[in-house]
Design an enzyme around this catalytic site. Structure first.
Site, PDB file in Angstrom:
ATOM      1  N   ARG A 225       1.592 -11.207   4.661  1.00  0.00           N
ATOM      2  CA  ARG A 225       0.275 -10.571   4.699  1.00  0.00           C
ATOM      3  C   ARG A 225      -0.668 -11.475   5.500  1.00  0.00           C
ATOM      4  O   ARG A 225      -0.317 -12.611   5.815  1.00  0.00           O
ATOM      5  CB  ARG A 225      -0.271 -10.326   3.290  1.00  0.00           C
ATOM      6  CG  ARG A 225      -0.023 -11.504   2.337  1.00  0.00           C
ATOM      7  CD  ARG A 225      -1.155 -11.790   1.424  1.00  0.00           C
ATOM      8  NE  ARG A 225      -2.415 -11.963   2.088  1.00  0.00           N
ATOM      9  CZ  ARG A 225      -2.798 -13.098   2.693  1.00  0.00           C
ATOM     10  NH1 ARG A 225      -1.994 -14.147   2.750  1.00  0.00           N
ATOM     11  NH2 ARG A 225      -3.997 -13.182   3.250  1.00  0.00           N
ATOM     12  N   GLY A 226      -1.847 -10.945   5.792  1.00  0.00           N
ATOM     13  CA  GLY A 226      -2.763 -11.626   6.695  1.00  0.00           C
ATOM     14  C   GLY A 226      -2.550 -11.089   8.096  1.00  0.00           C
ATOM     15  O   GLY A 226      -1.401 -10.985   8.561  1.00  0.00           O
ATOM     16  N   ALA A 227      -3.617 -10.717   8.765  1.00  0.00           N
ATOM     17  CA  ALA A 227      -3.502 -10.010  10.044  1.00  0.00           C
ATOM     18  C   ALA A 227      -2.602 -10.722  11.064  1.00  0.00           C
ATOM     19  O   ALA A 227      -1.693 -10.095  11.615  1.00  0.00           O
ATOM     20  CB  ALA A 227      -4.895  -9.759  10.624  1.00  0.00           C
TER      21      ALA A 227
ATOM     22  N   ARG B 160       1.512  -0.917   8.140  1.00  0.00           N
ATOM     23  CA  ARG B 160       0.173  -1.027   7.536  1.00  0.00           C
ATOM     24  C   ARG B 160      -0.841  -0.623   8.598  1.00  0.00           C
ATOM     25  O   ARG B 160      -0.758  -1.098   9.734  1.00  0.00           O
ATOM     26  CB  ARG B 160      -0.109  -2.444   7.020  1.00  0.00           C
ATOM     27  CG  ARG B 160       0.768  -2.856   5.826  1.00  0.00           C
ATOM     28  CD  ARG B 160       0.228  -4.092   5.135  1.00  0.00           C
ATOM     29  NE  ARG B 160      -0.985  -3.796   4.374  1.00  0.00           N
ATOM     30  CZ  ARG B 160      -1.764  -4.746   3.824  1.00  0.00           C
ATOM     31  NH1 ARG B 160      -1.463  -6.017   3.979  1.00  0.00           N
ATOM     32  NH2 ARG B 160      -2.833  -4.397   3.135  1.00  0.00           N
TER      33      ARG B 160
ATOM     34  N   ASP C  45      -9.252  -8.160   9.630  1.00  0.00           N
ATOM     35  CA  ASP C  45      -8.030  -7.467  10.030  1.00  0.00           C
ATOM     36  C   ASP C  45      -8.246  -6.620  11.272  1.00  0.00           C
ATOM     37  O   ASP C  45      -7.299  -6.296  11.976  1.00  0.00           O
ATOM     38  CB  ASP C  45      -7.525  -6.602   8.878  1.00  0.00           C
ATOM     39  CG  ASP C  45      -6.950  -7.442   7.755  1.00  0.00           C
ATOM     40  OD1 ASP C  45      -5.720  -7.537   7.664  1.00  0.00           O
ATOM     41  OD2 ASP C  45      -7.726  -8.031   6.986  1.00  0.00           O
TER      42      ASP C  45
ATOM     43  N   LYS D 104     -10.661  -7.798   3.614  1.00  0.00           N
ATOM     44  CA  LYS D 104     -10.294  -7.438   2.249  1.00  0.00           C
ATOM     45  C   LYS D 104     -11.503  -6.904   1.485  1.00  0.00           C
ATOM     46  O   LYS D 104     -12.600  -7.444   1.596  1.00  0.00           O
ATOM     47  CB  LYS D 104      -9.724  -8.663   1.528  1.00  0.00           C
ATOM     48  CG  LYS D 104      -9.221  -8.396   0.122  1.00  0.00           C
ATOM     49  CD  LYS D 104      -8.101  -7.372   0.098  1.00  0.00           C
ATOM     50  CE  LYS D 104      -6.886  -7.798   0.883  1.00  0.00           C
ATOM     51  NZ  LYS D 104      -5.815  -6.757   0.868  1.00  0.00           N
TER      52      LYS D 104
END
Length: 343
Positions: free
Chosen positions: A50-52, A91, A240, A251
């Site tokens: 996770r994390g852009a 995503r 993101d 987030k």
């Protein structure tokens, strides 16, 4: 000075990808070996990665995995392109995923080795990019918060996780904090827990602890109060996606911090690589916000905590309007939105 010593969040080994399963942190540090595209898509969807920036790298390595499989099974290049299409929609909010996959497209027709070389080059470039961003951001914080720096260090506030675990090995927003820490200029970091999956409490606090940076975890609902009470000098978050007008998606829970920072008159900074800027998205209203399973709200450690029959709304991200953002920091520039500059 304590230095974070972790393997790369995501990497390539011979013919497959390896990545930290972030769902198990901070309790266990487990590396996952990913040999097929379905597994990579699953790791992205369930937030094992996770994390852009890290999601982008997962997409690139997913394409490399597809090229390896195609080479071994005599699939044509159209099959690899189809797998890239599948990865691109794993995503929807983080633009880095589609950016990285599109960067891989020209190499697919050149075969396995070309694809692997391109993917691993993106990994190395990400480390350089985030370190450059971190130093630029540290310089900006010195410019905006000279009194705090002179008084013994800046008190930062961050939301979610934008550290090394969200990239290959350094970080965006937390990379700025890390660069400041290396200069001896961080007094304390306030870390929102980040409901419902607790990325702040589990991941950001884990990274800060490993680096020896003083920090306190607070519930999301207390963030604005910490700012109002004067406990914070500067808020810094990741993104993101950054729209063409400067609106940013991060987030969920980021927008309230921006409102609180504006009221208190302290800087609200967004740190993201240039690859997170999407000039084809005119404003935050056009950003597709991922809505995740209601079970993330209804359940805690497998036990239901809401009454049967209760509904849930679980957006993974929210949008912070550009007029609430002091500046956007990238690996190439600082855009001072509060001074009227534009992307």
């Amino acid at each position: 000075m304590t230095v974070l010593r972790l393997p790369r969040t995501i990497d390539w080994q011979l013919d497959h990808a390896v990545l930290i399963d972030q769902t198990l942190l901070p309790g266990e540090l487990v590396m996952l070996d990913v040999f097929d595209v379905d597994t990579m898509i699953d790791t992205i969807k369930r937030l094992a990665v996770r994390g852009a920036p890290a999601i982008g790298m997962a997409g690139a390595l997913g394409v490399a995995i597809a090229a390896v499989i195609a080479d071994a099974n005599h699939h044509d290049v159209s099959w690899v392109h189809e797998q890239a299409d599948r990865l691109a929609v794993a995503r929807p909010t983080a633009v880095n995923l589609t950016w990285a996959i599109e960067a891989m497209r020209p190499f697919i027709d050149l075969g396995r080795e070309a694809v692997i070389k391109a993917a691993t080059a993106l990994l190395d470039d990400d480390v350089i990019t985030q370190k450059r961003l971190g130093q630029r951001g540290a310089g900006l914080v010195n410019e905006l918060c000279p009194g705090a720096i002179a008084a013994g260090g800046v008190r930062m506030h961050t939301h979610c996780n934008a550290g090394g675990l969200a990239c290959v090995e350094w970080g965006t927003a937390l990379g700025v904090v890390r660069a400041l820490h290396e200069r001896g200029q961080v007094k304390e970091v306030f870390v929102d827990e980040t409901r419902p999956l607790l990325q702040g409490a589990r991941l950001t606090a884990f990274e800060l602890g490993a680096m020896g940076i003083p920090h306190r975890v607070l519930v999301d609902g207390a963030g604005a109060s910490a700012i109002r009470l004067g406990l914070v000098d500067c808020v810094i978050i990741g993104a993101d996606r950054v729209a063409a007008n400067g609106d940013t998606a991060n987030k969920v829970g980021s927008y309230p911090l921006a409102l609180a920072a504006a009221r208190a008159g302290i800087p609200f900074l967004v740190a993201a690589p240039e690859s997170s800027i999407d000039m084809s998205t005119p404003s935050g209203d056009a950003i597709q916000i991922e809505e995740r399973s209601a079970d993330e709200i209804h359940l805690f450690n497998g036990h239901r905590v809401t009454p049967a029959g209760s509904g849930a709304w679980n957006p993974a991200f929210d949008v912070t309007p550009a007029d609430l953002i002091t500046a956007i920091i990238t690996d190439r520039r600082v855009v001072h939105l509060a001074r009227g500059e534009r992307l």
